[in-house]
Design a protein around this motif. Structure first.
Motif, short mmCIF file in Angstrom:
data_model
loop_
_atom_site.label_atom_id
_atom_site.label_comp_id
_atom_site.label_asym_id
_atom_site.label_seq_id
_atom_site.Cartn_x
_atom_site.Cartn_y
_atom_site.Cartn_z
N UNK A 18 53.85 28.59 33.04
CA UNK A 18 52.77 29.57 32.91
C UNK A 18 52.47 30.39 34.17
N UNK A 19 52.92 29.94 35.34
CA UNK A 19 52.74 30.74 36.55
C UNK A 19 53.44 32.08 36.40
N UNK A 20 54.59 32.09 35.75
CA UNK A 20 55.37 33.31 35.61
C UNK A 20 54.79 34.27 34.57
N UNK A 21 53.87 33.81 33.73
CA UNK A 21 53.39 34.63 32.64
C UNK A 21 52.25 35.56 33.02
N UNK A 22 51.31 35.09 33.81
CA UNK A 22 50.16 35.92 34.18
C UNK A 22 49.03 35.77 33.18
N UNK A 23 47.82 36.08 33.62
CA UNK A 23 46.64 35.84 32.79
C UNK A 23 46.57 36.76 31.58
N UNK A 24 47.03 38.00 31.72
CA UNK A 24 46.96 38.94 30.60
C UNK A 24 47.90 38.50 29.48
N UNK A 25 49.13 38.13 29.81
CA UNK A 25 50.08 37.70 28.80
C UNK A 25 49.63 36.40 28.13
N UNK A 26 49.08 35.49 28.90
CA UNK A 26 48.58 34.24 28.31
C UNK A 26 47.41 34.52 27.37
N UNK A 62 38.83 29.83 23.00
CA UNK A 62 40.04 30.60 23.31
C UNK A 62 40.12 30.99 24.77
N UNK A 63 38.99 31.40 25.34
CA UNK A 63 38.94 31.75 26.76
C UNK A 63 39.21 30.52 27.61
N UNK A 64 38.61 29.39 27.24
CA UNK A 64 38.81 28.15 27.99
C UNK A 64 40.27 27.70 27.94
N UNK A 65 40.88 27.76 26.77
CA UNK A 65 42.29 27.37 26.64
C UNK A 65 43.17 28.27 27.48
N UNK A 66 42.88 29.56 27.47
CA UNK A 66 43.65 30.50 28.28
C UNK A 66 43.53 30.19 29.76
N UNK A 67 42.33 29.85 30.23
CA UNK A 67 42.15 29.51 31.64
C UNK A 67 42.84 28.21 32.01
N UNK A 68 42.82 27.24 31.10
CA UNK A 68 43.50 25.97 31.38
C UNK A 68 45.01 26.19 31.47
N UNK A 69 45.56 26.98 30.55
CA UNK A 69 47.00 27.25 30.57
C UNK A 69 47.40 27.96 31.86
N UNK A 70 46.61 28.93 32.30
CA UNK A 70 46.99 29.67 33.50
C UNK A 70 46.67 28.91 34.78
N UNK A 71 45.69 28.01 34.77
CA UNK A 71 45.31 27.28 35.98
C UNK A 71 45.98 25.94 36.16
N UNK A 72 46.48 25.36 35.08
CA UNK A 72 47.07 24.02 35.17
C UNK A 72 48.25 23.93 36.13
N UNK A 73 49.19 24.88 36.13
CA UNK A 73 50.34 24.73 37.04
C UNK A 73 49.95 24.65 38.51
N UNK A 74 48.95 25.41 38.93
CA UNK A 74 48.53 25.36 40.33
C UNK A 74 47.93 24.00 40.65
N UNK A 75 47.07 23.51 39.78
CA UNK A 75 46.46 22.20 40.00
C UNK A 75 47.53 21.11 39.97
N UNK A 76 48.47 21.21 39.05
CA UNK A 76 49.54 20.23 38.94
C UNK A 76 50.38 20.18 40.21
N UNK A 77 50.76 21.34 40.73
CA UNK A 77 51.58 21.36 41.93
C UNK A 77 50.83 20.85 43.16
N UNK A 78 49.54 21.17 43.25
CA UNK A 78 48.76 20.65 44.38
C UNK A 78 48.63 19.14 44.33
N UNK A 79 48.30 18.61 43.17
CA UNK A 79 48.15 17.16 43.03
C UNK A 79 49.50 16.47 43.21
#
Length: 177
Positions: A18-26, A62-79
């Motif tokens: 999802x990092x490659x997709x961007x918030x608009x596409x998600x 829908x907004x929450x799911x979109x934010x989780x999809x776009x934000x999860x990769x960053x949190x995953x990589x940091x952890x």
């Protein structure tokens, strides 16, 4: 991610796509999934054809799911970077002293992960300010999904009150730092 599995090399790669997709596409993809003819509404209609389906596809969920999809990769990589930095010998030493996996996590991993979790929370909070595309495409900008970035946009480009827009932007900047 410390347990050796055949998928260990591929699972992080899949989870960061999802990092490659961007918030608009998600957000646009989620809008197509939750629209009235979308998959999220078609599957329950097939499973329970007598149930009436109605409602607006613009939801807070829908907004929450979109934010989780776009934000999860960053949190995953940091952890993941913090977890890989913890010496596995500490857990083995605790195991030889009789600590079960839950106790190892509670007494070894969690205290060592605490700074990383705090930093991850702060960065995820700042990244959540990118909710603007999700709130516009999936939400109701005048309703429950109205966010501060929409207020700044309206003040600047609809009312042409640049001082109000600048004050809103300053509030956003102060709350994110």
């Amino acid at each position: 991610m410390r347990v050796k599995t055949p998928y260990q090399r591929w699972s992080p790669r899949f989870l960061v796509v999802p990092i490659t997709l961007g918030t608009v596409l998600i957000a646009e993809g989620n809008a197509h999934v939750i629209r009235p003819q979308g998959v999220a509404r078609a599957v329950p209609a097939v499973l329970h054809p007598t149930t009436e389906r109605s409602g607006s596809p613009t939801t807070i969920t829908g907004v929450l799911i979109s934010l989780v999809i776009s934000g999860f990769p960053f949190a995953f990589l940091l952890i993941l970077s913090y977890i890989t930095g913890i010496d596995p010998g500490l857990a083995r030493a605790a195991a030889t002293l009789g600590a079960d996996p839950k106790a190892q996590f509670r007494h070894i991993y969690l205290p060592l992960l605490a700074p990383g979790l705090a930093m991850c929370f702060c960065l995820a909070f700042v990244q959540a300010f990118s909710v603007f595309p999700s709130a516009i495409l999936l939400g109701s900008p005048a309703g429950p999904t109205r966010v501060i970035s929409i207020a700044a946009y309206e003040a600047a480009f609809e009312v042409y009150d640049y001082s109000l827009a600048s004050a809103i932007a300053m509030i956003m900047g102060l709350s994110s730092s």
